[in-house]
Design a protein around this motif. Structure first.
Motif, mmCIF file in Angstrom:
data_model
loop_
_atom_site.group_PDB
_atom_site.id
_atom_site.type_symbol
_atom_site.label_atom_id
_atom_site.label_comp_id
_atom_site.label_asym_id
_atom_site.label_seq_id
_atom_site.Cartn_x
_atom_site.Cartn_y
_atom_site.Cartn_z
ATOM 1 N N GLU A 142 0.830 -1.212 0.000
ATOM 2 C CA GLU A 142 0.000 0.000 0.000
ATOM 3 C C GLU A 142 0.861 1.256 0.000
ATOM 4 N N VAL A 143 1.895 1.259 0.814
ATOM 5 C CA VAL A 143 2.770 2.435 0.906
ATOM 6 C C VAL A 143 3.417 2.731 -0.441
ATOM 7 N N ILE A 144 3.944 1.704 -1.084
ATOM 8 C CA ILE A 144 4.604 1.906 -2.373
ATOM 9 C C ILE A 144 3.596 2.330 -3.437
ATOM 10 N N ALA A 145 2.411 1.735 -3.416
ATOM 11 C CA ALA A 145 1.383 2.103 -4.397
ATOM 12 C C ALA A 145 0.950 3.550 -4.232
ATOM 13 N N GLU A 146 0.866 4.003 -2.981
ATOM 14 C CA GLU A 146 0.360 5.349 -2.713
ATOM 15 C C GLU A 146 1.438 6.427 -2.763
ATOM 16 N N HIS A 147 2.671 6.074 -2.371
ATOM 17 C CA HIS A 147 3.715 7.092 -2.253
ATOM 18 C C HIS A 147 4.886 6.880 -3.206
ATOM 19 N N GLY A 148 4.979 5.688 -3.768
ATOM 20 C CA GLY A 148 6.014 5.446 -4.759
ATOM 21 C C GLY A 148 7.385 5.145 -4.188
ATOM 22 N N ARG A 149 7.542 5.230 -2.866
ATOM 23 C CA ARG A 149 8.866 5.036 -2.285
ATOM 24 C C ARG A 149 8.757 4.831 -0.784
ATOM 25 N N LEU A 150 9.811 4.258 -0.218
ATOM 26 C CA LEU A 150 9.957 4.176 1.231
ATOM 27 C C LEU A 150 11.392 4.552 1.546
ATOM 28 N N ASP A 151 11.553 5.612 2.333
ATOM 29 C CA ASP A 151 12.885 6.135 2.609
ATOM 30 C C ASP A 151 13.442 5.683 3.951
ATOM 31 N N ALA A 152 12.575 5.275 4.857
ATOM 32 C CA ALA A 152 13.063 4.837 6.164
ATOM 33 C C ALA A 152 12.043 3.930 6.827
ATOM 34 N N LEU A 153 12.576 3.005 7.615
ATOM 35 C CA LEU A 153 11.769 2.134 8.468
ATOM 36 C C LEU A 153 12.212 2.370 9.904
#
Length: 281
Positions: free
Chosen positions: A76-87
């Motif tokens: 969902e995060v990738i679909a909505e925001h296109g990226r993940l910069d930190a966990l």
């Protein structure tokens, strides 16, 4: 890093996770604030609204002990925001007791949420963090460095997390991912209140360990009376999130630095024994 960056934080219904989500949003990040039960998001949403960052805090369900939940959330995060910069691995659970009076299942449960949950979330996030040249920040504990009486399962899990992250850090760095552990001491939050344990019941069945447990609980109540606030403990998380090159190990207070420092300089183990031994007598 730019203001469009996205951070996923686990365990944000209260305590350090809640404070970190709000602080990350205040720092300009999009904070994906996750929790097992999104019905408990009220305190977080209120805090975000009061800070004027409600538009940068997005609540999602994620249970770190459920691989399907982790995958669904990240998709969902990738679909909505296109990226993940930190966990930010924050979700965890305390456990008080000693092994003779507990069960192997209790130990496994503590390892499942505090260690395997961190491993599972990190593993799932790494492809996206590689793409963004991002970072993994994990809330461990001073109990991940110094073993503490009646915290055998909890400290074992946190020790495991520290070893996992210390081993991962140089490998992740080769693909552009920074790894940091943040070590709080006592924090005035719902973490201990949410033990799910009846401490009076634990004490009533402690048998030969009753005097030691009474001494430990008295000392612990005193330490939590002088605890950091969640916001104070979350500040180093934001430091690790925003620094160009964060340190691998960050303590959240001068007390935590001094406490951990005893172990890191303790080659034969005697200093730690002298430190924690009086807690139970």
């Amino acid at each position: 890093m730019t203001s469009s960056n996205t951070v996923l934080i686990t365990g944000t219904s209260s305590g350090i996770g809640l404070a970190a989500a709000v602080a990350a949003a205040e720092a300009g990040w999009t904070a994906i604030a996750t929790m097992r039960d999104t019905g408990k998001a009220g305190a977080l949403l209120q805090a975000a609204a009061e800070a004027g960052v409600a538009d940068r805090v997005q609540v999602k369900r994620l249970d770190v002990t459920d691989a399907g939940s982790i995958t669904a959330c990240l998709d969902e995060v990738i679909a909505e925001h296109g990226r993940l910069d930190a966990l930010v691995n924050n979700a965890g659970a305390a456990q008080v007791g000693t092994i003779e009076q507990g069960s192997i299942d209790d130990v496994r449960a503590a390892m499942e949420v505090n260690f395997f949950g961190v491993v599972a979330a990190t593993r799932a996030a790494l492809p996206h963090l590689r793409a963004a040249r991002g970072r993994v920040i994990t809330i461990t504990s001073v109990g991940g460095v110094v073993g503490q009486p009646f915290n055998e399962a909890y400290c074992a899990a946190k020790f495991a997390v520290e070893g996992f992250m210390e081993s991962l850090a140089p490998v992740a760095a080769t693909v552009g991912v920074e790894v940091t552990v943040v070590e709080p001491g006592a924090v005035a939050s719902e973490f201990v209140a949410n033990l799910g344990q009846d401490l009076d019941g634990v004490l009533a069945t402690a048998g030969p360990y009753t005097p030691a447990l009474q001494a430990y609980l008295a000392r612990t109540r005193q330490s939590f009376a002088n605890a950091q606030t969640p916001a104070e403990a979350a500040a180093p998380v934001i430091e690790a999130l925003t620094a160009e090159h964060p340190a691998f190990r960050i303590q959240t207070s001068a007390w935590a630095r001094d406490f951990v420092g005893v172990k890191l300089a303790d080659l034969d183990g005697s200093a730690v024994r002298n430190l924690t031994g009086p807690w139970v007598r």
